[in-house]
Motif scaffolding. Structure first.
Motif, mmCIF file in Angstrom:
data_model
loop_
_atom_site.group_PDB
_atom_site.id
_atom_site.type_symbol
_atom_site.label_atom_id
_atom_site.label_comp_id
_atom_site.label_asym_id
_atom_site.label_seq_id
_atom_site.Cartn_x
_atom_site.Cartn_y
_atom_site.Cartn_z
ATOM 1 N N ARG A 54 39.848 46.594 46.202
ATOM 2 C CA ARG A 54 40.390 45.247 45.961
ATOM 3 C C ARG A 54 40.526 44.432 47.243
ATOM 4 O O ARG A 54 40.182 43.245 47.268
ATOM 5 C CB ARG A 54 41.749 45.365 45.271
ATOM 6 C CG ARG A 54 42.428 44.033 44.982
ATOM 7 C CD ARG A 54 43.753 44.259 44.289
ATOM 8 N NE ARG A 54 44.430 43.036 43.947
ATOM 9 C CZ ARG A 54 45.576 43.002 43.268
ATOM 10 N NH1 ARG A 54 46.141 44.131 42.851
ATOM 11 N NH2 ARG A 54 46.159 41.847 42.995
ATOM 12 N N GLU B 36 39.054 40.746 47.920
ATOM 13 C CA GLU B 36 39.942 39.608 48.183
ATOM 14 C C GLU B 36 39.596 38.918 49.498
ATOM 15 O O GLU B 36 39.691 37.683 49.602
ATOM 16 C CB GLU B 36 41.401 40.073 48.189
ATOM 17 C CG GLU B 36 41.926 40.402 46.806
ATOM 18 C CD GLU B 36 43.350 40.908 46.808
ATOM 19 O OE1 GLU B 36 44.059 40.701 45.814
ATOM 20 O OE2 GLU B 36 43.762 41.531 47.825
ATOM 21 N N ASP C 78 41.636 35.103 41.875
ATOM 22 C CA ASP C 78 42.746 36.029 41.671
ATOM 23 C C ASP C 78 42.194 37.322 41.059
ATOM 24 O O ASP C 78 41.564 37.288 39.998
ATOM 25 C CB ASP C 78 43.782 35.431 40.721
ATOM 26 C CG ASP C 78 44.548 34.280 41.338
ATOM 27 O OD1 ASP C 78 44.772 34.321 42.559
ATOM 28 O OD2 ASP C 78 44.909 33.340 40.603
#
Length: 299
Positions: free
Chosen positions: A225, A229, A236
């Motif tokens: 993740r 990101e 999101d």
């Protein structure tokens, strides 16, 4: 030992179990847990004999429900009254499991879509998941019920950049059962950086279609993740394990309050699993089950 126990149907995949327990710990701290004794009683069953869920859906692989049920029955024998399966694809089989156990199985996919709708009801959602989850359409159903528009990768992108990132690329060979044999270089095998690059290619195809929220719909995907990101600052990324961990702690705290309130400890009317629709219903069910266990133990 705590009287109220929460359970995890684990080893789907193994490293994600560790991540989930860390998520639950942090959620408990956020709800005021300050010392060892403030945390939930938790039973984690890691059953390595559960067959692959995606292969069962896609390729006629072995039915995972009997072994999943063995895990749930272990929790049941150890007086666990509610639990979570941290595997997204396993939720395709949730209804069949729930019909065979009194342990209430919290719905991780429902928790995920509810969180998205609460945080951003105008979200355009992208789904990253295994081929099993992709082909079963289970997230499609939940997102549709939540009135959230969603976009999935094309079939080619799904295989080349998503499923292969999780499991490894196809070797071109098949097992005796007709299942694709894959290179052992997916995220499941601990290969993160190179597979994050594959996922980035998939997400780019979703981003140009207006996706602003991406469900990391396989328990291995949150392991990369942070890389995703860093690459997509305007998207999101939603971890279903975080969404359901929040529900777990809310349910546990409510059930604990109800159970130790005195009058509720001695009385809580029967509630059937089929009548459960809210956090309050789940807490009520847990207390009813625990009261029943206590009466049997004292008999």
């Amino acid at each position: 030992m705590k009287e109220l126990l929460f359970g995890v149907v684990g080893n789907m995949g193994p490293e994600a179990d560790i991540l989930f327990q860390d998520i639950v710990f942090k959620e408990e701290v956020a709800h005021g847990a300050m010392k060892d004794q403030d945390h939930m009683g938790m039973v984690v069953i890691k059953n390595p004999d559960i067959p692959d869920r995606s292969e069962a859906i896609n390729e006629g692989g072995e039915d995972p429900v009997p072994e999943m049920l063995e895990s749930v029955k272990f929790l049941e024998k150890n007086k666990v009254n509610f639990a979570v399966m941290t595997c997204n694809t396993a939720h395709y089989f949730r209804k069949r499991l729930q019909e065979q156990t009194d342990v209430y199985l919290l719905d991780m996919l429902k928790a995920t879509t509810e969180q998205i709708h609460s945080d951003n009801p105008a979200a355009i959602v992208g789904i990253l998941c295994t081929n099993g989850t992709y082909n079963s359409g289970i997230y499609d159903d939940y997102l549709t019920m939540a009135n959230l528009p969603f976009i999935k990768p094309s079939l080619e992108i799904q295989e080349r950049y998503v499923h292969s990132a999780i499991y490894g690329a196809k070797t071109g060979e098949k097992s005796s059962c007709g299942q694709d044999i894959r290179e052992p270089f997916g995220i499941k095998s601990g290969e993160f950086a190179s597979n994050a690059k594959l996922l980035i290619k998939a997400i780019e195809t979703l981003e140009v279609q207006g996706v602003d929220t991406v469900i990391l719909g396989c328990t291995e995907l949150p392991l990369v993740r942070s890389i995703l990101e860093n690459h997509f600052s305007s998207i999101d990324f939603i971890d279903p394990m975080e969404a359901v961990a929040s529900k777990v702690v809310q349910v546990y705290e409510l059930a604990k309050s109800l159970y130790f309130s005195g009058e509720a400890r001695d009385f809580c009317e029967k509630i059937n699993i089929g009548d459960i629709h809210s956090i309050e219903d789940i807490a009520h069910y847990i207390v009813y089950r625990q009261n029943k266990n206590r009466v049997l133990a004292e008999a």
